[in-house]
Scaffold this active site. Structure first.
Site, PDB file in Angstrom:
ATOM      1  N   LYS E 155       0.681  -1.155  -0.106  1.00 47.63           N
ATOM      2  CA  LYS E 155       0.114  -0.060  -0.208  1.00 47.63           C
ATOM      3  C   LYS E 155       0.780   1.390  -0.163  1.00 47.63           C
ATOM      4  CE  LYS E 155      -3.756  -2.494   2.170  1.00 47.63           C
ATOM      5  NZ  LYS E 155      -4.831  -2.512   3.350  1.00 47.63           N
ATOM      6  N   LYS E 187      -4.261 -14.772  -0.649  1.00 49.74           N
ATOM      7  CA  LYS E 187      -5.065 -13.916   0.341  1.00 49.74           C
ATOM      8  C   LYS E 187      -6.673 -14.673   0.073  1.00 49.74           C
ATOM      9  CE  LYS E 187      -2.704  -9.511   0.016  1.00 49.74           C
ATOM     10  NZ  LYS E 187      -2.783  -7.923   0.270  1.00 49.74           N
TER      11      LYS E 187
END
Lengths: 299, 299, 299, 299, 299, 299
Positions: E155, E187
């Protein structure tokens, strides 16, 4: 890689336009060199000139004119070959007579000859713009009109705007907008779609940041009055007669900067200038300026 | 995104130069758009034109001329906004009269107005080169001289060589070298450093690939003889009198292509052409061509 | 940043190909370094080698071969770290024996180890092309055939054409076209679509600039005759038997350059050369040349 | 622009490597096209092929091999001319027999012929890497050795690493590091400067992120033991004899992955594989793979 | 162009992160300079500061913090004007007190003032990331928890990943993946599409190269057990309670690295760290770090 | 590739900022995708997600905020994979509640998951800037102060200036200069070198084009008076007390635009606004805005 100018010339240079940061044109010069070198490089020079030959060459004006783009031309030499010593003998914004040496280059002859054309193409083109600008600036000055500024437009050669705007300054002119994003200029098409002068100017005022000025193009004195009432900073008076220009200048006094535009030539410029407008804008000093004749003399 | 030409015009188009692959100019157009948009985009249009406004505009010639760069101008519209429908009404290489519509654009008005200047700058500049070229081509044809070709040089605007060379073809001219790497052209400086015509040409011949031609610039008939003896493919006859040119043509018959060069104008071209040279090369059709007046009419 | 070659080697170098201007490959080298560095840089070196460690390393040939790409390999070092001192011990175009030092590098060890692979990848690949070229050149020379040139094709590794063409010259070969735009080569597909040899060649002649040569690929002596009649500058004799080649050479004498092509190997090359053709073109010297084994020895 | 594969082939494709995102190679293909087009574009095609000619061509394997780079070759066609319809008939990672059609292209003939060489250069080169990889993979499988993986190195062609690594996967091989930043590989030079195996590995472990593995190159079983004690994830066993390899495998069981390296060929690979190593790494499958012969047949 | 650090500071620097190769950020800095210069350059400075004015300025921290990006800021100065002398007074990774001089610049004042903002924007942003990282690192250390590492995520600010990852290291943190290609992190979305933990991990293991680790994100201890059974290298424990984390750590001992993630703050970090996890990952140290206040003092 | 907004939302959109031309950010998005893909692409997705899996995902706000960057996020999806269908459910400049869907994406799941992080990084960062701006705008509005504008500065993240300036407009703020070239802002350093307010302003006025405004930073009412006398268009009142600001506003009435600056926070902004200044400028809305929490929900 570039030897600085002697002090005597430097003083003169103080009166000339600020030099552009090389970062703004180096990539353009590099691309122009690659455009000329292609894939195989300079066949002629590689074939004919011994790799170890070194020498000296002068960049010379072949005609009287105003210099612009000298550091750009110099960059063509040292971007191709960092060991080349370029010595500037003049400064962007100065006049040059036919035969005058503008710069000299010393080092490997192959590199000098290979970079020659790109260096001259920049220098000739930009000095052409400067010289053409100088022409109309002088026409106005020669007519005894003071205080009017000759400005260029966005009608520039694609890819060369910053350089051509600089050349206009070298010619004694000033710059209008650099692009669509540094000021608002409402033209007929905008006005028509917006539904008139007032809504167009109001939207512009509401949209503009506090450092953004709003200029309005008008074709008539009626439109001008409407625009002034709406609070524009400047007006572009398009293709108006000297009489109308004179009246427009009267109307704008203390309210807006006045710019005359539309087919103005060195011949008609003095009469336009005499109307009292602040600015005369001309596109042809960038889009139709003939190149200045410059050459490279070896040895 | 670009609507193809109607068949009637397509036939005419068969006689005109090959279109350039868009890959060769799209990046140049994109860069020109960014140059004009800056960081903030088109303040005026964003302020004044509603985002949903759609419309129609025509690209119009304001003066008589030869068209070049129409697909390049079209690319300015659709690279900015892919939903714009550009319809070409003419073809690169055709003549256009004042007032003639060259293309139309339909779609979001914001995009049309924002791309306008970049599209016109390319079209005006390239059509200017084509029109100027047409001028000297016609001057020679008008004088009843057949078979001579007008060719351009490497004196082009940095960054626009491929486009300007294309514009010269649109004007009825032909192209000289595209760069330093596609043929050998021995000039005075090369000759001087090499120690004469013979060693220069010999080195060039030895160096050149089997598809690379060798041209020699000569200033006198003596040099010409020396060059022919050394076996050049073409000769550039620099600044020769018509009488000398005539004799040079005689000497070169069956041995080398002849190119006259040096300060030739539309006025002097017919006389030069009458000497029988194969080519007349002129730098000013690319470096000093005034822009053709083109405009965008909305609605 | 690169120390020039000692004079003794420089003399030898006079016989070798012209060096490429760094402008033509620096961007390629920079991209290769970034390709190897990724986002995080050289994890191993950063982890293991102290930042202040300085040292000395030699670029060494591990096998006998012909050197090409030495300045390109040097650029990998100094583009990563300008303070690195690269000293060239050989020159592009010279032979190297196994174990010979081609260059040395002095400075921060981290930079030396980080740039190592990119430098070697360029040097190994280009020297591989040069060495492979040398192989077929020697095969022909060894057979006592003089005057025939080995030339490469456009079958090069994407992105490396200028460098591989240079490597071919280093190997004693010559270059065919650099791209689609520096000469005309009419192949079967062109001929078929054009409707035969004559119309294809005629269109080509009409289209070509005065410095552009026209070559024609032919499969038979009939086609060859047709092409010669139409006035081509060169012919590519595709997959012909030695007998046919011999006859073709006869037919072309004084009319066109002859190029034999099609599956020619070092084994068959002498026989082909003996037919008297001017050129033998082979794609595999660029697209299938094994890398030359080169390594970096530290300390 | 690319027609998807018929379902029958798609199923097979499920067994082959993941396709690369076009974003990772489009710029490389665009650059290769410009490299071939130069400034003037395809002189031959523009001269000889009518602008309106449309047609059909097949990309054909001329030799038996393993396909890689088919979407890359397709991109060469549609990046040049978006209206070209490319239909893939095979899939990266499948075998192709001599004469098999791998793809077809339909549309303007000029664009097909102009893009041909770039498309084939990518396809031939990458399929060459895949085919060469397949060779050594099969050699090992043929010898009845299971479970060993053939991996490539960082000895790739500058600018083509991601594509060549993909080609290796197409050939049945696996990939080692993609660059300097995705894993740690301690080589002799690192070890020497660090002062031994232990300090080198310790620094590496301390430096490495939790998803970064550490591999150590060793020349002897002593070094191997030292490395294992220091806790490496993998070991590169350089130039070891089969006997030593066998013992190394024993020592590493349950402690580290084993990679044999150093001059391994298809001939010696089975014996190496039989030692039980996990991986055999070979540089020549990327740096010295001959191109696969592929061609374009029109009509 | 950059004066090296005095020895006294250099020693300290040995404890700080490896400097990035300038090749990894110079283009980013050059683009930032052009972003600020626009087309016309620095109007204010060109208008107000004499071209010959030279001077001295100091880059100063206005607040206490951790330094990162000093060589990047230095590059802003010398890329604009190579004659500027930048002297670093601190090192990336060191603490700075409010008022401390981090670097000095000497040379043409125009260039110093023009590059100021870009230099400070880089330095302020990256030092902000470092300082924010230091904050949570210290929170954990202050709580007496040893051995846990604070790591960043993907991020990051688009275009600045390598620089922000470096800044995290400067702050005492460590790096997670640099991108999608240097490790596997499964994920929820991957797991869901794959049909569960087991098939997802199995496919990942089969796909991964021998130096690629596999991490699995889990939401519960059941998933964790399933993942460990399938053989992952690391687990991301998402939004688990301290109790669950503690049990997860127990389960993973000797089997996988443990990473706690999900809304962890400097306040909650000590408690999380106390559970014994190896890593705490936080996105906000890169995507939401406030800039460190830095300024340029002239004279 | 992006489905237009339904009409109901479009009307709302009329009140929000002009969308940026994609040409201004596509290259930035492409670079961010490559930054994340690296050389090998998305290992996890390629390993775990079948190539044929297609699906649907929603971009969701996880917290209340102001949306900015939605078309930029959409571009991340379709630049990676043109077949992805992105449907915008909100518009830049609108508020979003936690849990609200901002956009949906339909198509190949691999592409959706691979582009996810880049899309969210842009959207989160820009919406963070917009939300932070909204905060201080609301603070002032909430205090019942009308007519004051919150403006950003040049303290932006390198490479993202145009996007962050757009985000500020989305938050209800306005923009100060976009760069060094679109207005003149005389700061202390300029003033000091120029030798005082008067000479600095005079040089600026003489230098500025007719559409360029001049702003002066002042620290005291004395300087303010001097600046007003010299004829500035705007004044930046740096770090003044409310009392001084009030008096400054009085002095400037009808003469210059007033901008308060220096450490202003949402808490202090209402009091500053109450002084009657036209603008409040704050750097932290761009350089220190925390990211807005946004996520991608599949299925």
């Amino acid at each position: 890689m570039t030897v600085p100018l002697p002090d005597s010339k430097r003083k003169l240079a103080a009166a000339v336009p600020s030099p552009l940061p090389p970062l703004l044109y180096e990539e353009t010069v590099r691309r122009a060199l690659v455009e000329d070198l292609g894939r195989a490089g300079d066949l002629t020079t590689d074939a004919v000139i011994p790799v170890e030959a070194a020498g000296y060459a002068r960049v010379v004006a072949r005609a009287d004119g105003r210099v612009a783009g000298l550091p750009v031309a110099a960059a063509a030499f040292w971007l191709l070959e960092p060991s080349l010593q370029v010595e500037l003998r003049s400064v962007d914004g100065m006049d040059a007579g036919a035969g005058e040496t503008l710069a000299s280059v010393r080092g490997p002859l192959r590199a000098i000859l290979t970079a020659e054309r790109v260096a001259l193409n920049f220098l000739g083109h930009l000095s052409g713009v400067a010289t053409t600008t100088r022409g109309i600036v002088r026409a106005v000055e020669g007519a005894g009109v003071d205080g009017v500024r000759i400005v260029c437009t966005r009608k520039t050669t694609p890819g060369l705007r910053a350089l051509e705007k600089h050349a206009v300054r070298c010619g004694g002119g000033a710059n209008h907008r650099f692009g669509l994003d540094d000021a608002i200029l409402i033209k007929d098409n905008h006005r028509a779609v917006a539904g008139g002068v007032r809504p167009a100017v109001e939207r512009a005022r509401a949209y503009a940041g506090h450092l953004v000025k709003v200029e309005l193009e008008v074709d008539s004195l009626e439109e001008l009055e409407e625009g002034l009432a709406a609070g524009v900073d400047a007006v572009l008076l398009d293709n108006m007669s000297p009489a109308d220009l004179r009246q427009a200048v009267e109307m704008c006094r203390g309210r807006a900067v006045t710019e005359a535009s539309g087919g103005i030539t060195p011949e008609t410029a003095p009469e336009v200038a005499a109307t009292g407008v602040d600015l005369i804008s001309v596109g042809w000093i960038t889009h139709s300026a003939p190149s200045l004749d410059v050459a490279l003399d070896v040895g």
